[in-house]
Design a protein around this motif. Sequence first.
Motif, PDB file in Angstrom:
ATOM      1  N   LEU A 167       0.882  -1.050   0.157  1.00 20.29           N
ATOM      2  CA  LEU A 167      -0.264  -0.105   0.209  1.00 20.29           C
ATOM      3  C   LEU A 167       0.647   1.353   0.031  1.00 20.29           C
ATOM      4  N   SER A 168       2.279   0.983   0.631  1.00 17.23           N
ATOM      5  CA  SER A 168       3.303   2.497   0.576  1.00 17.23           C
ATOM      6  C   SER A 168       3.533   2.623  -0.198  1.00 17.23           C
ATOM      7  N   LEU A 169       4.243   1.426  -1.534  1.00 15.90           N
ATOM      8  CA  LEU A 169       4.322   1.258  -3.067  1.00 15.90           C
ATOM      9  C   LEU A 169       3.729   2.321  -3.355  1.00 15.90           C
ATOM     10  N   TYR A 170       2.122   1.697  -3.549  1.00 16.48           N
ATOM     11  CA  TYR A 170       0.320   2.654  -4.147  1.00 16.48           C
ATOM     12  C   TYR A 170       0.624   3.887  -4.293  1.00 16.48           C
ATOM     13  N   GLU A 171       0.866   4.419  -2.417  1.00 16.69           N
ATOM     14  CA  GLU A 171       0.575   5.678  -2.842  1.00 16.69           C
ATOM     15  C   GLU A 171       2.110   6.786  -3.005  1.00 16.69           C
ATOM     16  N   PRO A 199     -10.401  -9.387  -0.753  1.00 18.08           N
ATOM     17  CA  PRO A 199     -11.281 -10.390  -0.405  1.00 18.08           C
ATOM     18  C   PRO A 199     -10.704 -11.254   1.158  1.00 18.08           C
ATOM     19  N   HIS A 200      -9.385 -11.271   0.939  1.00 18.57           N
ATOM     20  CA  HIS A 200      -8.789 -12.169   2.058  1.00 18.57           C
ATOM     21  C   HIS A 200      -8.147 -11.504   3.166  1.00 18.57           C
ATOM     22  N   LEU A 201      -8.651 -10.246   3.162  1.00 16.34           N
ATOM     23  CA  LEU A 201      -8.024  -9.744   4.260  1.00 16.34           C
ATOM     24  C   LEU A 201      -9.202  -9.068   5.342  1.00 16.34           C
ATOM     25  N   SER A 202      -9.041  -8.212   6.448  1.00 13.03           N
ATOM     26  CA  SER A 202      -9.612  -8.280   7.065  1.00 13.03           C
ATOM     27  C   SER A 202     -11.028  -7.379   6.907  1.00 13.03           C
ATOM     28  N   PRO A 203     -11.931  -7.056   7.157  1.00 21.08           N
ATOM     29  CA  PRO A 203     -12.821  -6.048   6.769  1.00 21.08           C
ATOM     30  C   PRO A 203     -12.303  -4.321   7.097  1.00 21.08           C
ATOM     31  N   GLU A 204     -12.004  -4.341   7.807  1.00 19.20           N
ATOM     32  CA  GLU A 204     -10.988  -2.749   8.257  1.00 19.20           C
ATOM     33  C   GLU A 204      -9.811  -2.543   7.334  1.00 19.20           C
ATOM     34  N   VAL A 205      -9.027  -3.675   7.388  1.00 18.67           N
ATOM     35  CA  VAL A 205      -8.110  -3.627   6.475  1.00 18.67           C
ATOM     36  C   VAL A 205      -8.120  -3.276   5.161  1.00 18.67           C
ATOM     37  N   GLY A 206      -9.455  -4.278   4.614  1.00 18.82           N
ATOM     38  CA  GLY A 206      -9.635  -3.949   3.015  1.00 18.82           C
ATOM     39  C   GLY A 206     -10.359  -2.549   3.064  1.00 18.82           C
ATOM     40  N   ARG A 207     -10.888  -2.443   3.615  1.00 16.05           N
ATOM     41  CA  ARG A 207     -12.084  -1.034   3.360  1.00 16.05           C
ATOM     42  C   ARG A 207      -9.893  -0.067   3.274  1.00 16.05           C
ATOM     43  N   ASN A 208      -9.057   0.282   4.260  1.00 14.45           N
ATOM     44  CA  ASN A 208      -8.919   1.617   4.313  1.00 14.45           C
ATOM     45  C   ASN A 208      -7.723   1.661   2.664  1.00 14.45           C
ATOM     46  N   ILE A 209      -7.547  -0.140   1.939  1.00 16.72           N
ATOM     47  CA  ILE A 209      -6.919   0.017   0.725  1.00 16.72           C
ATOM     48  C   ILE A 209      -7.611   0.337  -0.249  1.00 16.72           C
ATOM     49  N   ALA A 210      -9.137  -0.295  -0.208  1.00 17.61           N
ATOM     50  CA  ALA A 210      -9.948   0.008  -1.356  1.00 17.61           C
ATOM     51  C   ALA A 210     -10.471   1.752  -1.666  1.00 17.61           C
ATOM     52  N   LYS A 211     -10.217   2.238   0.013  1.00 15.19           N
ATOM     53  CA  LYS A 211     -10.025   3.916   0.308  1.00 15.19           C
ATOM     54  C   LYS A 211      -9.357   4.596  -0.513  1.00 15.19           C
ATOM     55  N   SER A 212      -8.081   3.968  -0.804  1.00 13.80           N
ATOM     56  CA  SER A 212      -6.790   4.670  -1.551  1.00 13.80           C
ATOM     57  C   SER A 212      -7.156   3.824  -3.063  1.00 13.80           C
ATOM     58  N   LEU A 213      -7.386   2.538  -3.446  1.00 12.12           N
ATOM     59  CA  LEU A 213      -7.090   2.648  -4.567  1.00 12.12           C
ATOM     60  C   LEU A 213      -8.660   3.750  -5.055  1.00 12.12           C
ATOM     61  N   THR A 214      -9.577   3.832  -4.474  1.00 14.56           N
ATOM     62  CA  THR A 214     -10.085   4.922  -5.155  1.00 14.56           C
ATOM     63  C   THR A 214      -9.976   6.291  -5.352  1.00 14.56           C
ATOM     64  N   LEU A 215      -8.951   6.663  -4.331  1.00 17.00           N
ATOM     65  CA  LEU A 215      -8.694   8.277  -4.282  1.00 17.00           C
ATOM     66  C   LEU A 215      -6.794   7.896  -3.382  1.00 17.00           C
ATOM     67  N   PRO A 216      -6.116   7.931  -3.581  1.00 14.34           N
ATOM     68  CA  PRO A 216      -4.354   7.511  -3.611  1.00 14.34           C
ATOM     69  C   PRO A 216      -4.475   8.951  -2.382  1.00 14.34           C
ATOM     70  N   LYS A 217      -3.614   8.930  -2.200  1.00 14.85           N
ATOM     71  CA  LYS A 217      -3.288  10.177  -0.783  1.00 14.85           C
ATOM     72  C   LYS A 217      -2.974  11.191  -1.650  1.00 14.85           C
ATOM     73  N   HIS A 218      -2.653  11.350  -2.498  1.00 18.39           N
ATOM     74  CA  HIS A 218      -1.661  12.524  -3.369  1.00 18.39           C
ATOM     75  C   HIS A 218      -2.288  13.402  -3.787  1.00 18.39           C
ATOM     76  N   LEU A 219      -3.749  12.151  -4.451  1.00 18.76           N
ATOM     77  CA  LEU A 219      -5.032  12.669  -5.291  1.00 18.76           C
ATOM     78  C   LEU A 219      -6.395  14.325  -4.334  1.00 18.76           C
ATOM     79  N   ARG A 220      -6.067  13.530  -2.632  1.00 19.09           N
ATOM     80  CA  ARG A 220      -6.805  14.467  -2.256  1.00 19.09           C
ATOM     81  C   ARG A 220      -7.248  15.756  -1.383  1.00 19.09           C
ATOM     82  N   MET A 221      -7.721  16.323  -1.027  1.00 18.17           N
ATOM     83  CA  MET A 221      -7.826  17.430  -1.487  1.00 18.17           C
ATOM     84  C   MET A 221      -7.697  18.013   0.133  1.00 18.17           C
TER      85      MET A 221
END
Length: 567
Positions: A167-171, A199-221
């Motif tokens: 996830l850090s590499l992705y960001e 699909p293989h991660l806990s719901p909390e970690v999965g949500r965290n990753i899905a949020k970044s895949l939708t909008l990475p930190k560099h692009l956030r307001m």
Amino acid sequence: MAFTELRVSYLTSTLARCNFGTSTYQSRILSLQKSSSRIMHSKLSIKSIALNEKLSPLQTEDKTKSLGQVKRRSREALVNSNDPIVTLKMIDSIQRLGIGHHLEDEINIQLGRICDWDLSQDLFATSLQFRLLRHNGWTTCSDVFRKFLDKSGNFNESLTKDVWGMLSLYEASYLGTEDEEILKKAMEFSRARLSELIPHLSPEVGRNIAKSLTLPKHLRMARLEARNYMEEYSKGSNQIPALLELAKLDSDMVQSLHQRELAEICRWWKELGLVEKLGFARDRPTECFLWTVGIFPEPCHSNCRIELTKTICILLVMDDIFDTYGTLDELVLFTKAIKRWDLDAMDQLPEYMKICYMALYNTTNEIAYKIQKEHGLTVVSYLKRTWIDIFEAFLEEAKWFNNGCVPNFKTYLDNGVISAGSCMALVHATFLIGDGLSKETMSIMMKSYPRLFTCSGEILRLWDDLGTSTEEQERGDNASSIQCMMRENNISDENEGRIHIRMLLGNLWRELNGLATTKTIPLSVVKASLNMARTAQVIYQHGDDQSTFTVDDYVQTLIFTSLPTSH
């Protein structure tokens, strides 16, 4: 979320007396889109905030004392941190919480130390180190990621075992420039593998990753990220109480500041009286203000937000004249008058255009006067030029519509960057900030708009088209970038056309990242250019998805909703 029929509140309800005529063409501009029906909401009441004087004080003596104490504890926590990874995480949290402006010196001290840290084979730390250094304008080299490649030059598949590292590499990959192939590989690799892992991660970690895949930190307001991240940070096991307390105090003070700024803007807008005089013009000072909160997230830029919001409010009215009301002959006359920039030029204009001309002329000169007084810069000729360019771009689009013309993609985009108001906004922003501008620098910058400005403007325009094109085509408006792209490349499927536009957006962001390293333009202006592109993406990214946040929600959250109290 339909941006052609936004669910926005018309907060200055005493001004909202508009009836829309038949659209002659749709010119998509920097501010929010036209609405075919005005939908009222009761949850936001500008009367209680913008039109009375009973606002709470910005800072009480107790709050000021508390802020000083919390800042001191926060500084100590950061300066005394000697563990590389803990320090990296702390800087990231400080900046995501929106309190970096309180700790700039301390952050720079630690970034200086970070440069010399060898983080060995730690993917998470290497990626975070790279992202923070580049985000803060330090020289970095993407070769640091070569140690994670296999003999074939691809990223090692064993890295997928390290979810947070991936996830850090992705960001980090989103800060890549045009010529950094390794970061393009990093983005493709990490995005694909993280999508498979969810699909293989806990719901909390999965949500965290899905949020970044939708909008990475560099692009956030920035301000929205600060608001959202506070809740996440408060639940973390490794939170630093002083940072969280500082973030909450800062958020309250900034929100109070924004309410006061908005009150001043709405009083000015009401006194200007354009909407009361013109039955077709849009009445959206609050939504225009949201743009400037995105462009200028730092509290110190209060005057910049106020003055730039004024220009965007007027831009909407001018766009409405070209779009919904003026005949082509009138629009030609209006453009000629603006090019003269002389009150005598109004004589030949229809009455409804005269009041608009006066509003634009006076407001622009007032802003130029304030810049002269504050920064000693004589800028009226530069500001005037941006408006002349906008009117010529508006007129070009009106002629396209009247002639049934679909321009080629480049012609459309070059014109659309200007008609969207992006260069106008960034030129005004440059002078309102006033950092490090000599007459020579001003002359060089403004002979032609810097590529930094037009690149950011292209991102704005393309995101705007992705968010609004469907409804506009149903109404028979001008072709957008999507239709121009499809026609030029013989594409029949609109979804394929949208994919092409999104790929172009990725390329533009890499170009913008490279342009952001320029040393010829003040860093504050570079940040404003990046922030304009970020704000456009946040506002337009959901397109017609009615289930996601609306612009109204963003305004409500940032300006009117208090933080939940801790138990």
